[in-house]
Design a protein around this motif. Structure first.
Motif, short mmCIF file in Angstrom:
data_model
loop_
_atom_site.label_atom_id
_atom_site.label_comp_id
_atom_site.label_asym_id
_atom_site.label_seq_id
_atom_site.Cartn_x
_atom_site.Cartn_y
_atom_site.Cartn_z
N ASP A 1 -6.45 -2.08 4.35
CA ASP A 1 -7.42 -2.00 3.02
C ASP A 1 -7.31 -0.48 2.74
O ASP A 1 -6.77 -0.29 1.99
CB ASP A 1 -8.74 -2.32 2.68
N LYS A 2 -7.75 0.48 3.84
CA LYS A 2 -7.64 1.98 3.71
C LYS A 2 -6.17 1.89 3.73
O LYS A 2 -5.32 3.27 2.61
CB LYS A 2 -8.28 2.43 4.77
N GLN A 3 -5.43 2.05 4.88
CA GLN A 3 -3.89 1.69 4.92
C GLN A 3 -3.10 1.56 3.19
O GLN A 3 -2.39 2.31 2.62
CB GLN A 3 -3.08 1.57 5.84
N ALA A 4 -3.12 0.08 2.81
CA ALA A 4 -2.65 0.15 2.16
C ALA A 4 -3.29 0.73 0.57
O ALA A 4 -2.73 0.52 -0.80
CB ALA A 4 -3.46 -1.31 1.64
N ASP A 5 -4.06 0.90 0.05
CA ASP A 5 -4.76 2.40 -1.24
C ASP A 5 -4.42 3.53 -0.55
O ASP A 5 -3.78 4.03 -1.83
CB ASP A 5 -6.14 2.00 -0.75
N GLU A 6 -4.23 4.12 -0.06
CA GLU A 6 -2.58 5.46 0.63
C GLU A 6 -1.09 4.88 0.44
O GLU A 6 -1.30 5.42 -0.82
CB GLU A 6 -3.12 5.41 1.81
N LYS A 7 -1.41 3.68 0.52
CA LYS A 7 0.19 4.01 0.14
C LYS A 7 0.34 3.54 -1.53
O LYS A 7 1.35 3.25 -2.11
CB LYS A 7 0.64 2.55 1.05
N LYS A 8 -0.27 2.96 -1.73
CA LYS A 8 -0.42 2.36 -3.03
C LYS A 8 -0.03 3.90 -4.16
O LYS A 8 0.28 4.33 -5.13
CB LYS A 8 -1.39 1.14 -3.78
N LEU A 9 -1.72 5.12 -3.24
CA LEU A 9 -1.93 6.00 -4.08
C LEU A 9 -0.65 6.54 -4.09
O LEU A 9 -0.11 7.61 -5.23
CB LEU A 9 -2.58 6.84 -3.42
N GLN A 10 0.26 6.97 -2.62
CA GLN A 10 1.46 7.81 -2.71
C GLN A 10 2.44 7.41 -3.26
O GLN A 10 3.56 8.12 -4.08
CB GLN A 10 1.68 7.47 -1.12
N LEU A 11 2.99 5.55 -3.59
CA LEU A 11 3.42 5.27 -4.54
C LEU A 11 3.85 5.89 -6.00
O LEU A 11 4.34 6.29 -6.81
CB LEU A 11 3.45 3.27 -4.16
N ALA A 12 2.01 5.25 -6.69
CA ALA A 12 2.31 5.88 -7.62
C ALA A 12 2.21 7.46 -7.91
O ALA A 12 2.63 7.64 -8.93
CB ALA A 12 0.81 5.45 -8.21
N GLU A 13 2.04 8.33 -7.08
CA GLU A 13 2.51 9.89 -7.32
C GLU A 13 3.96 9.64 -7.48
O GLU A 13 4.38 10.72 -8.27
CB GLU A 13 1.97 10.22 -6.03
N MET A 14 4.11 9.11 -6.39
CA MET A 14 5.85 9.77 -6.54
C MET A 14 6.71 8.52 -8.07
O MET A 14 7.76 9.42 -8.55
CB MET A 14 6.59 8.68 -5.27
N ARG A 15 5.94 7.82 -8.16
CA ARG A 15 6.62 7.46 -9.41
C ARG A 15 6.17 8.06 -10.72
O ARG A 15 7.04 8.42 -11.68
CB ARG A 15 6.37 5.79 -10.02
N ALA A 16 5.25 8.82 -10.68
CA ALA A 16 4.51 9.50 -11.75
C ALA A 16 5.72 10.98 -11.89
O ALA A 16 5.65 10.79 -12.84
CB ALA A 16 3.51 9.86 -11.38
N LYS A 17 6.06 11.65 -10.44
CA LYS A 17 6.63 12.84 -10.38
C LYS A 17 8.11 12.23 -10.87
O LYS A 17 8.66 13.08 -11.78
CB LYS A 17 6.87 13.15 -9.29
N THR B 1 9.18 -0.62 -11.26
CA THR B 1 9.60 -0.83 -9.71
C THR B 1 7.97 -0.43 -9.14
O THR B 1 8.01 -1.07 -7.74
CB THR B 1 10.48 0.58 -9.89
N LEU B 2 7.21 0.43 -9.95
CA LEU B 2 6.02 0.45 -9.47
C LEU B 2 5.54 -0.60 -8.53
O LEU B 2 4.39 -0.91 -7.95
CB LEU B 2 5.18 1.35 -10.01
N LYS B 3 5.46 -1.35 -9.77
CA LYS B 3 5.17 -3.14 -9.87
C LYS B 3 5.28 -3.74 -8.40
O LYS B 3 4.42 -4.27 -7.98
CB LYS B 3 4.60 -3.58 -11.30
N THR B 4 6.41 -3.83 -8.63
CA THR B 4 7.26 -4.52 -7.42
C THR B 4 7.03 -3.64 -6.16
O THR B 4 6.33 -4.91 -4.90
CB THR B 4 8.47 -4.29 -7.59
N ASP C 1 3.16 -4.72 -5.35
CA ASP C 1 2.90 -5.92 -4.78
C ASP C 1 3.42 -6.49 -3.61
O ASP C 1 2.86 -7.55 -2.60
CB ASP C 1 4.45 -7.30 -6.07
N ALA C 2 4.44 -5.65 -3.61
CA ALA C 2 4.65 -5.50 -1.89
C ALA C 2 3.88 -5.10 -0.25
O ALA C 2 3.56 -5.61 0.11
CB ALA C 2 6.43 -4.70 -2.15
N VAL C 3 2.91 -4.05 -1.15
CA VAL C 3 2.44 -3.56 -0.06
C VAL C 3 0.90 -4.48 -0.31
O VAL C 3 0.48 -4.77 1.07
CB VAL C 3 1.50 -1.81 -0.65
N ASN C 4 0.91 -5.13 -1.42
CA ASN C 4 -0.53 -6.30 -1.81
C ASN C 4 -0.41 -7.09 -1.08
O ASN C 4 -0.83 -8.13 0.08
CB ASN C 4 -0.69 -7.08 -3.02
N LYS C 5 1.47 -8.08 -0.43
CA LYS C 5 2.15 -9.16 0.97
C LYS C 5 1.68 -8.44 1.98
O LYS C 5 1.05 -8.95 2.98
CB LYS C 5 3.32 -9.04 0.36
#
Length: 159
Positions: free
Chosen positions: A65-81, A46-49, A52-56
């Motif tokens: 780029d900065k917004q994309a990195d922040e969004k990826k970090l938030q997604l990763a933290e949410m999935r880790a939780k 799910t995180l990978k998809t 990929d959506a953020v990369n698109k």
């Protein structure tokens, strides 16, 4: 018709044996570990998809780029939780299972193993090993010095 009846009876016996079988401690522990593994794989997929959506979105130019990195970090933290909470549930289930095993609340699976031994008392059939062994496990170091013995006489190799 007779073959059909035999096959049907055999099939029913197999299903009845499977339904009557008790789950062992190892089977239950394996099932819990499989659940943990499937949760982590599902969340990672799910995180990978989502990444990929953020990369698109980044390629389309809708975010920086900065917004994309922040969004990826938030997604990763949410999935880790999510992984952590779901895995904790299964870990408590596993701890309870181990505690039940330690306390003796889980019954033995009823499997017994039988061994049959055939003792041969006739000495002619038994083969006794007498004498020295032909193979050894010794370390052997060998060095050849044939040219030294012949004082450098003509040989196959000359320097």
């Amino acid at each position: 018709m007779r073959n059909f009846t035999i096959y049907l009876a055999l099939l029913l016996c197999l299903f009845a044996g499977k339904m009557m079988a008790q789950e062992t401690f190892e089977d239950k522990a394996k099932a819990i570990s499989d659940k943990i593994e499937s949760v982590t794989k599902q969340e990672k997929a799910t995180l990978k998809t989502e990444v990929d959506a953020v990369n698109k979105e980044l390629e389309a130019g809708t975010i920086t780029d900065k917004q994309a990195d922040e969004k990826k970090l938030q997604l990763a933290e949410m999935r880790a939780k999510n992984i952590e909470t779901k895995v904790n549930e299964y870990e408590t289930e596993l701890r309870d299972l181990v505690q039940q095993k330690v306390d003796g609340k889980l019954q033995d699976d009823g499997k017994r193993s039988y061994t049959f031994r055939w003792n041969v008392k006739n000495d002619s059939i038994k083969r006794k090993h007498k004498g020295e062994s032909r193979t050894t496990s010794q370390f052997v170091f060998a060095f050849g010095a044939n040219n030294l013995v012949t004082d450098g006489a003509a040989g196959p190799f000359r320097l």
